[in-house]
Design a protein around this motif. Structure first.
Motif, PDB file in Angstrom:
ATOM      1  N   MET A 149       0.924  -1.190   0.155  1.00 47.20           N
ATOM      2  CA  MET A 149       0.150  -0.049  -0.237  1.00 47.20           C
ATOM      3  C   MET A 149       0.956   1.249  -0.185  1.00 47.20           C
ATOM      4  O   MET A 149       2.116   1.245   0.518  1.00 47.20           O
ATOM      5  CB  MET A 149      -0.723  -0.013   1.085  1.00 47.20           C
ATOM      6  CG  MET A 149      -1.949  -1.110   1.467  1.00 47.20           C
ATOM      7  SD  MET A 149      -2.792  -1.094   3.051  1.00 47.20           S
ATOM      8  CE  MET A 149      -3.542   0.303   2.777  1.00 47.20           C
ATOM      9  N   LEU A 150       0.348   2.296  -0.406  1.00 45.78           N
ATOM     10  CA  LEU A 150       0.873   3.801  -0.270  1.00 45.78           C
ATOM     11  C   LEU A 150       0.899   3.944   1.194  1.00 45.78           C
ATOM     12  O   LEU A 150      -0.081   3.877   1.821  1.00 45.78           O
ATOM     13  CB  LEU A 150       0.390   4.701  -1.276  1.00 45.78           C
ATOM     14  CG  LEU A 150       0.287   4.488  -2.677  1.00 45.78           C
ATOM     15  CD1 LEU A 150      -0.685   5.416  -3.515  1.00 45.78           C
ATOM     16  CD2 LEU A 150       1.805   4.579  -3.303  1.00 45.78           C
ATOM     17  N   LEU A 151       2.356   4.613   1.482  1.00 44.05           N
ATOM     18  CA  LEU A 151       2.390   5.229   2.946  1.00 44.05           C
ATOM     19  C   LEU A 151       1.413   6.252   3.061  1.00 44.05           C
ATOM     20  O   LEU A 151       0.852   6.373   4.387  1.00 44.05           O
ATOM     21  CB  LEU A 151       3.783   5.528   3.106  1.00 44.05           C
ATOM     22  CG  LEU A 151       4.730   4.474   3.302  1.00 44.05           C
ATOM     23  CD1 LEU A 151       6.077   4.952   3.769  1.00 44.05           C
ATOM     24  CD2 LEU A 151       4.240   3.100   3.984  1.00 44.05           C
ATOM     25  N   GLN A 152       0.962   7.091   2.075  1.00 43.41           N
ATOM     26  CA  GLN A 152       0.078   8.480   2.237  1.00 43.41           C
ATOM     27  C   GLN A 152       0.436   9.052   3.471  1.00 43.41           C
ATOM     28  O   GLN A 152      -0.459   9.262   4.417  1.00 43.41           O
ATOM     29  CB  GLN A 152      -1.321   7.953   2.016  1.00 43.41           C
ATOM     30  CG  GLN A 152      -1.481   7.474   0.611  1.00 43.41           C
ATOM     31  CD  GLN A 152      -2.959   6.923   0.574  1.00 43.41           C
ATOM     32  OE1 GLN A 152      -3.731   6.381   1.445  1.00 43.41           O
ATOM     33  NE2 GLN A 152      -3.567   7.064  -0.787  1.00 43.41           N
ATOM     34  N   THR A 153       1.629   9.915   3.718  1.00 45.52           N
ATOM     35  CA  THR A 153       1.799  10.211   5.038  1.00 45.52           C
ATOM     36  C   THR A 153       2.164  11.866   4.730  1.00 45.52           C
ATOM     37  O   THR A 153       3.170  12.123   3.921  1.00 45.52           O
ATOM     38  CB  THR A 153       2.994   9.653   5.678  1.00 45.52           C
ATOM     39  OG1 THR A 153       3.395  10.604   6.619  1.00 45.52           O
ATOM     40  CG2 THR A 153       4.156   9.394   4.904  1.00 45.52           C
ATOM     41  N   ASP A 154       1.617  12.534   5.394  1.00 45.19           N
ATOM     42  CA  ASP A 154       1.539  14.189   4.868  1.00 45.19           C
ATOM     43  C   ASP A 154       2.994  14.512   5.118  1.00 45.19           C
ATOM     44  O   ASP A 154       3.351  15.584   4.530  1.00 45.19           O
ATOM     45  CB  ASP A 154       0.597  14.871   5.513  1.00 45.19           C
ATOM     46  CG  ASP A 154      -1.000  14.763   5.064  1.00 45.19           C
ATOM     47  OD1 ASP A 154      -1.143  13.888   4.392  1.00 45.19           O
ATOM     48  OD2 ASP A 154      -1.747  15.102   5.976  1.00 45.19           O
ATOM     49  N   PRO A 155       3.841  14.603   6.428  1.00 48.80           N
ATOM     50  CA  PRO A 155       4.836  14.936   6.434  1.00 48.80           C
ATOM     51  C   PRO A 155       6.191  14.771   5.240  1.00 48.80           C
ATOM     52  O   PRO A 155       6.743  15.528   5.069  1.00 48.80           O
ATOM     53  CB  PRO A 155       5.406  13.949   7.681  1.00 48.80           C
ATOM     54  CG  PRO A 155       4.347  13.874   8.405  1.00 48.80           C
ATOM     55  CD  PRO A 155       3.100  13.555   7.461  1.00 48.80           C
ATOM     56  N   THR A 156       5.962  13.741   4.572  1.00 47.45           N
ATOM     57  CA  THR A 156       6.743  13.343   3.456  1.00 47.45           C
ATOM     58  C   THR A 156       6.466  14.438   2.040  1.00 47.45           C
ATOM     59  O   THR A 156       7.370  14.866   1.646  1.00 47.45           O
ATOM     60  CB  THR A 156       6.834  12.116   2.877  1.00 47.45           C
ATOM     61  OG1 THR A 156       5.336  11.697   2.580  1.00 47.45           O
ATOM     62  CG2 THR A 156       7.263  10.962   4.164  1.00 47.45           C
ATOM     63  N   VAL A 157       5.159  14.670   2.159  1.00 45.98           N
ATOM     64  CA  VAL A 157       4.698  15.572   1.141  1.00 45.98           C
ATOM     65  C   VAL A 157       5.212  17.091   1.354  1.00 45.98           C
ATOM     66  O   VAL A 157       5.722  17.733   0.640  1.00 45.98           O
ATOM     67  CB  VAL A 157       3.106  15.618   1.111  1.00 45.98           C
ATOM     68  CG1 VAL A 157       2.550  16.504  -0.105  1.00 45.98           C
ATOM     69  CG2 VAL A 157       2.819  14.218   0.468  1.00 45.98           C
ATOM     70  N   ILE A 158       4.898  17.291   2.777  1.00 44.17           N
ATOM     71  CA  ILE A 158       5.531  18.833   2.967  1.00 44.17           C
ATOM     72  C   ILE A 158       6.931  18.811   3.031  1.00 44.17           C
ATOM     73  O   ILE A 158       7.599  19.840   2.586  1.00 44.17           O
ATOM     74  CB  ILE A 158       4.952  18.809   4.474  1.00 44.17           C
ATOM     75  CG1 ILE A 158       3.701  19.014   4.594  1.00 44.17           C
ATOM     76  CG2 ILE A 158       5.772  20.113   5.248  1.00 44.17           C
ATOM     77  CD1 ILE A 158       2.870  18.949   6.133  1.00 44.17           C
ATOM     78  N   TYR A 159       7.612  17.781   3.268  1.00 44.53           N
ATOM     79  CA  TYR A 159       9.194  17.919   3.177  1.00 44.53           C
ATOM     80  C   TYR A 159       9.649  18.039   1.560  1.00 44.53           C
ATOM     81  O   TYR A 159      10.442  19.115   1.346  1.00 44.53           O
ATOM     82  CB  TYR A 159       9.980  16.690   3.624  1.00 44.53           C
ATOM     83  CG  TYR A 159      11.395  16.593   3.549  1.00 44.53           C
ATOM     84  CD1 TYR A 159      12.091  17.386   4.576  1.00 44.53           C
ATOM     85  CD2 TYR A 159      12.150  16.024   2.357  1.00 44.53           C
ATOM     86  CE1 TYR A 159      13.536  17.148   4.585  1.00 44.53           C
ATOM     87  CE2 TYR A 159      13.381  16.021   2.485  1.00 44.53           C
ATOM     88  CZ  TYR A 159      14.148  16.821   3.552  1.00 44.53           C
ATOM     89  OH  TYR A 159      15.476  16.672   3.268  1.00 44.53           O
ATOM     90  N   GLY A 160       8.838  17.256   0.879  1.00 45.92           N
ATOM     91  CA  GLY A 160       9.022  17.281  -0.744  1.00 45.92           C
ATOM     92  C   GLY A 160       8.821  18.891  -1.186  1.00 45.92           C
ATOM     93  O   GLY A 160       9.298  19.170  -2.296  1.00 45.92           O
ATOM     94  N   LEU A 161       7.865  19.562  -0.605  1.00 44.41           N
ATOM     95  CA  LEU A 161       7.511  20.816  -0.913  1.00 44.41           C
ATOM     96  C   LEU A 161       8.575  21.827  -0.715  1.00 44.41           C
ATOM     97  O   LEU A 161       8.756  22.897  -1.274  1.00 44.41           O
ATOM     98  CB  LEU A 161       6.319  21.243  -0.467  1.00 44.41           C
ATOM     99  CG  LEU A 161       4.957  20.496  -0.902  1.00 44.41           C
ATOM    100  CD1 LEU A 161       3.680  20.887  -0.165  1.00 44.41           C
ATOM    101  CD2 LEU A 161       4.553  20.649  -2.529  1.00 44.41           C
ATOM    102  N   GLY A 162       9.454  21.640   0.319  1.00 43.43           N
ATOM    103  CA  GLY A 162      10.577  22.521   0.655  1.00 43.43           C
ATOM    104  C   GLY A 162      10.046  23.726   1.211  1.00 43.43           C
ATOM    105  O   GLY A 162       9.147  23.904   1.702  1.00 43.43           O
ATOM    106  N   GLU A 163      10.850  24.643   0.709  1.00 45.41           N
ATOM    107  CA  GLU A 163      10.623  26.101   1.178  1.00 45.41           C
ATOM    108  C   GLU A 163       9.423  26.800   0.800  1.00 45.41           C
ATOM    109  O   GLU A 163       8.768  27.678   1.220  1.00 45.41           O
ATOM    110  CB  GLU A 163      11.677  27.020   1.230  1.00 45.41           C
ATOM    111  CG  GLU A 163      13.050  26.643   1.897  1.00 45.41           C
ATOM    112  CD  GLU A 163      13.970  27.641   1.568  1.00 45.41           C
ATOM    113  OE1 GLU A 163      13.887  28.697   1.007  1.00 45.41           O
ATOM    114  OE2 GLU A 163      15.194  27.234   2.074  1.00 45.41           O
TER     115      GLU A 163
END
Length: 351
Positions: free
Chosen positions: A255-269
């Motif tokens: 399954m996909l992990l689907q965790t918001d903190p990784t998305v936020i990290y990928g968005l960067g600044e």
């Protein structure tokens, strides 16, 4: 009849007495001189050094001789003749025992106390705290802002810093252990980063050896990635093993992990504090809504509790969790139950 050699006539009594008096006087004079010298040395050792300010700070660089150290002390504002420390160190046979570091002396200190401080390495210390969940960018900001550090990495790239501390990795994220670090003032930030890196390597190696069986990680680095996700998902120690258990279950089932903190990290600044639906569908290497498996690197600095949770996750059937609003999470084994929990805790019970 044998001839006898004439015996030498004994010196006149007056001359012998004069010689004894002279020897006595010389002995008394030598004793007086010795006493004066001893008293002078004792006074030099015990007389407080004249310091015009409340305190004097100075730094002894590695490899300094006692002569160089004595000059540094005097140049910093302590009114002491360098030869006093030099002779005292030779007399005490400690001239090669000086320790490098930052020192602080205050009014009332004596030359003997100063010498003892220098040979014991009684350096002044500053401290810096790395917080669980910080990114490497946040770590660098704190390092660069610290007034007691020497900022040798300020203009270096991440990869250059990793080479400088002797690390084989080029990506620095998550590889430093969060803790309070004490250091001598004017130490290099390189030394501090190297210590934090070694601390994380030691903790990770120990926890990896004690890991549970059949975990879906290729190596300890992937466990570190998982620990960083757990660190960002919850601040509650009780929930960390359960959060790790959910993500381990998802990895095992594909399954996909689907965790918001990784998305936020990928968005960067570019992240402005508000995670939007379009962010969840915009693909980045760290978007676990669009990419399967773990992200390529950690997303933060995990603490020991998160490391242990990632390597010894709770045995659970849960595949979902949602924040309750009080810092804890509700865990669900099915999507239907999870949706009900979302409505209950995040939508005020609205359908």
């Amino acid at each position: 009849m044998q001839a006898h050699s004439p015996r030498a006539a004994p010196p006149p009594a007056g001359r012998a007495g004069s010689r004894r008096k002279l020897l006595f006087r010389l002995s008394v004079l030598a004793l007086v001189v010795l006493m004066l010298v001893t008293a002078s040395v004792a006074w030099l050792l015990q007389a407080p050094i004249d310091i015009q300010r409340e305190r004097v700070d100075f730094t002894i660089v590695p490899g300094s001789s006692m002569r160089a150290a004595a000059r540094e002390v005097a140049a910093a504002g302590a009114e002491i003749q360098p030869w006093i420390l030099i002779l005292l160190s030779k007399w005490m046979r400690v001239e090669t025992s000086i320790k490098a570091g930052s020192y602080e002396i205050t009014r009332g200190i004596t030359p003997l106390e100063l010498l003892n401080k220098l040979t014991r390495g009684d350096v002044t210390q500053a401290d810096l705290v790395f917080i669980e969940g910080w990114t490497f960018r946040q770590m660098r900001e704190r390092l660069n802002a610290h007034p007691e550090l020497r900022h040798d990495t300020a203009d270096l790239s991440e990869a250059e810093i990793m080479r400088l501390i002797g690390a084989p990795e080029s990506a620095a994220e998550g590889l430093f252990f969060p803790d309070t670090y004490f250091f001598a003032k004017r130490s290099s930030d390189v030394d501090l980063l190297a210590r934090a890196y070694r601390a994380m390597q030691q903790h990770l190696a120990r926890e990896w050896q004690a890991r549970a069986a059949d975990l879906p990680y290729r190596d300890a680095y992937q466990a570190l990635v998982m620990a960083s996700i757990v660190e960002k998902e919850t601040g509650r120690n009780d929930d960390r093993p359960l959060v790790a258990g959910v993500f381990v279950n998802r990895l095992r089932q594909g399954m996909l992990l689907q965790t918001d903190p990784t998305v936020i990290y990928g968005l960067g600044e570019t992240f402005d504090g508000n995670l939007r639906k379009r962010d969840l569908t915009t693909d980045t290497p760290y978007n676990t809504y669009t990419r399967a498996g773990l992200p390529p690197t950690p997303i933060a600095m995990p603490g020991l509790a998160s490391l242990r949770a990632a390597l010894n996750p709770a045995a659970t059937e849960a595949l979902y969790f949602v924040a309750r609003g009080d810092g804890s999470s509700h865990f669900s084994p099915t999507l239907d139950e999870h949706n009900q929990a979302v409505r209950r805790f995040q939508k005020g019970g609205k359908p």
